[in-house]
Design an enzyme around this catalytic site. Structure first.
Site, PDB file in Angstrom:
ATOM      1  N   CYS A  36      48.876  52.294  30.998  1.00 21.76           N
ATOM      2  CA  CYS A  36      47.584  51.728  30.601  1.00 21.76           C
ATOM      3  C   CYS A  36      47.582  50.206  30.580  1.00 21.76           C
ATOM      4  O   CYS A  36      46.520  49.590  30.476  1.00 21.76           O
ATOM      5  CB  CYS A  36      47.182  52.237  29.228  1.00 21.76           C
ATOM      6  SG  CYS A  36      48.351  51.750  27.960  1.00 21.76           S
ATOM      7  N   CYS A 105      51.336  56.265  23.028  1.00 17.84           N
ATOM      8  CA  CYS A 105      50.934  54.963  22.483  1.00 17.84           C
ATOM      9  C   CYS A 105      51.916  54.474  21.416  1.00 17.84           C
ATOM     10  O   CYS A 105      51.980  53.269  21.141  1.00 17.84           O
ATOM     11  CB  CYS A 105      49.536  55.039  21.890  1.00 17.84           C
ATOM     12  SG  CYS A 105      48.313  55.687  23.038  1.00 17.84           S
TER      13      CYS A 105
HETATM   14 FE1  FES Z   1      47.627  52.268  26.050  1.00 16.20          FE
HETATM   15 FE2  FES Z   1      47.398  53.659  23.840  1.00 16.20          FE
HETATM   16  S1  FES Z   1      46.148  53.803  25.609  1.00 16.20           S
HETATM   17  S2  FES Z   1      48.957  52.287  24.361  1.00 16.20           S
END
Ligand code: FES
Length: 130
Positions: A36, A105
């Site tokens: 992400c 995460c």
């Molecule tokens: Fe990237 Fe949670 S979506 S760390």
């Protein structure tokens, strides 16, 4: 379906403890989540192998902020060896659980902490610095 966070996770995401920078850190570690792009930087003050102070900066989702924040509380006062062994699962447990999709995460904080500890063990503050 909306993601369900525990009240504790929401509290730590909204009011993060130990957030910020330590200018005179003994060691720092920064890690990005390749999926992400969110990142966390951990700042440590270590004396006699004990984590005397720790702060974090996270640019990322609520779960990453909450995980990094509670991790700092979990390891403050511990030896670097004890802190290195804290897992993302233990962080998620401390928050009362994370939704399956958000488990990754909790990794950025744990990995940033381990990187900072590795830098400390190697006698460098930040291996990313020029
Ligand atoms: Fe990237 Fe949670 S979506 S760390």
């Amino acid at each position: 379906m909306a993601i369900q966070f525990t009240a504790k996770t929401l509290d730590y995401a909204k009011n993060p403890r130990n957030q910020g920078e330590i200018e005179q850190a003994t060691a720092v570690g920064e890690v990005s989540n390749p999926d992400c792009g969110d990142s966390t930087k951990m700042y440590l003050v270590v004396e006699d192998n004990i984590i005397k102070d720790i702060k974090f900066e996270t640019f990322g989702c609520a779960a990453a902020v909450a995980s990094s924040s509670i991790l700092t509380e979990m390891v403050k006062g511990k030896t670097v060896d004890e802190a290195y062994q804290v897992t993302e699962g233990a962080v998620a447990d401390e928050l009362g659980g994370l939704p399956e999709k958000k488990m990754h995460c909790s990794m950025v904080g744990v990995e940033a902490l381990r990187k900072a500890i590795t830098n400390y063990r190697n006698g460098v503050v930040d291996d990313d610095e020029d």
